[in-house]
Design a protein around this motif. Structure first.
Motif, PDB file in Angstrom:
ATOM      1  N   ALA A  67       1.340  -5.653  -0.483  1.00 12.83           N
ATOM      2  CA  ALA A  67       1.162  -4.750  -0.392  1.00 12.83           C
ATOM      3  C   ALA A  67       0.946  -3.885  -1.730  1.00 12.83           C
ATOM      4  O   ALA A  67       0.157  -2.798  -1.930  1.00 12.83           O
ATOM      5  CB  ALA A  67       2.172  -3.715   0.339  1.00 12.83           C
ATOM      6  N   ALA A  68       1.339  -4.743  -2.869  1.00 12.48           N
ATOM      7  CA  ALA A  68       1.164  -4.085  -4.087  1.00 12.48           C
ATOM      8  C   ALA A  68       1.836  -2.818  -4.371  1.00 12.48           C
ATOM      9  O   ALA A  68       1.343  -1.954  -4.685  1.00 12.48           O
ATOM     10  CB  ALA A  68      -0.277  -4.106  -4.641  1.00 12.48           C
ATOM     11  N   SER A  69       2.798  -2.670  -3.868  1.00  8.98           N
ATOM     12  CA  SER A  69       3.736  -1.591  -3.824  1.00  8.98           C
ATOM     13  C   SER A  69       5.149  -1.935  -3.526  1.00  8.98           C
ATOM     14  O   SER A  69       5.467  -2.831  -3.261  1.00  8.98           O
ATOM     15  CB  SER A  69       3.180  -0.791  -2.467  1.00  8.98           C
ATOM     16  OG  SER A  69       3.977   0.619  -2.518  1.00  8.98           O
ATOM     17  N   ALA A  70       6.097  -0.894  -4.015  1.00  4.12           N
ATOM     18  CA  ALA A  70       7.242  -0.870  -3.937  1.00  4.12           C
ATOM     19  C   ALA A  70       7.949  -0.048  -2.957  1.00  4.12           C
ATOM     20  O   ALA A  70       9.064   0.085  -2.736  1.00  4.12           O
ATOM     21  CB  ALA A  70       8.082  -0.403  -5.271  1.00  4.12           C
ATOM     22  N   VAL A  71       7.150   0.302  -2.043  1.00  2.30           N
ATOM     23  CA  VAL A  71       7.346   1.277  -1.196  1.00  2.30           C
ATOM     24  C   VAL A  71       7.484   0.557   0.627  1.00  2.30           C
ATOM     25  O   VAL A  71       6.386  -0.041   0.784  1.00  2.30           O
ATOM     26  CB  VAL A  71       6.385   2.307  -0.554  1.00  2.30           C
ATOM     27  CG1 VAL A  71       6.736   3.151   0.316  1.00  2.30           C
ATOM     28  CG2 VAL A  71       6.133   3.207  -2.087  1.00  2.30           C
ATOM     29  N   PRO A  72       8.506   0.524   0.941  1.00  4.37           N
ATOM     30  CA  PRO A  72       8.902  -0.155   2.382  1.00  4.37           C
ATOM     31  C   PRO A  72       7.709   0.134   3.334  1.00  4.37           C
ATOM     32  O   PRO A  72       7.232  -0.887   4.062  1.00  4.37           O
ATOM     33  CB  PRO A  72      10.378   0.193   2.870  1.00  4.37           C
ATOM     34  CG  PRO A  72      10.964   0.307   1.731  1.00  4.37           C
ATOM     35  CD  PRO A  72       9.874   1.200   0.794  1.00  4.37           C
ATOM     36  N   ALA A  73       7.277   1.253   3.550  1.00  2.00           N
ATOM     37  CA  ALA A  73       6.244   1.572   4.493  1.00  2.00           C
ATOM     38  C   ALA A  73       4.863   0.779   4.050  1.00  2.00           C
ATOM     39  O   ALA A  73       4.042   0.565   5.076  1.00  2.00           O
ATOM     40  CB  ALA A  73       6.021   3.102   4.503  1.00  2.00           C
TER      41      ALA A  73
END
Length: 97
Positions: A67-73
């Protein structure tokens, strides 16, 4: 004499305003012979959190990276997008084999 029929498929992204996911086009001898739609399921945040709590730390790291993100969603969205793609690819492979 056997007739040689060539079957293939194409997978393209669906627009977010259509629900995201993937479109599948089944081709026979280069002509469209069918299609499918593989949207991302709409679900409440409780489903995503249950998924997040059930997966391993390694799986969390993998889907956050995808996801290239640190957000679980965002990780859940990446997972659902991959699942939809795999379903489209499975149908396409069945068609073309």
């Amino acid at each position: 004499m056997a007739i040689d029929i060539k079957r293939s498929y194409e997978i393209t992204p669906r627009h977010a305003d259509q629900g995201g996911g993937w479109n599948l086009v089944l081709l026979q001898d280069g002509e469209e012979a069918g299609r499918g739609v593989f949207p991302i399921p709409q679900e409440g945040p409780e489903v995503g959190m249950a998924w997040w709590n059930a997966i391993t730390v390694q799986s969390r790291a993998h889907w956050l990276s995808v996801a290239a993100s640190a957000v679980p969603a965002a990780a859940r969205h990446a997972y659902l997008l991959a699942e939809a793609y795999d379903a489209a690819q499975d149908q396409g492979e069945t068609w073309s084999s």
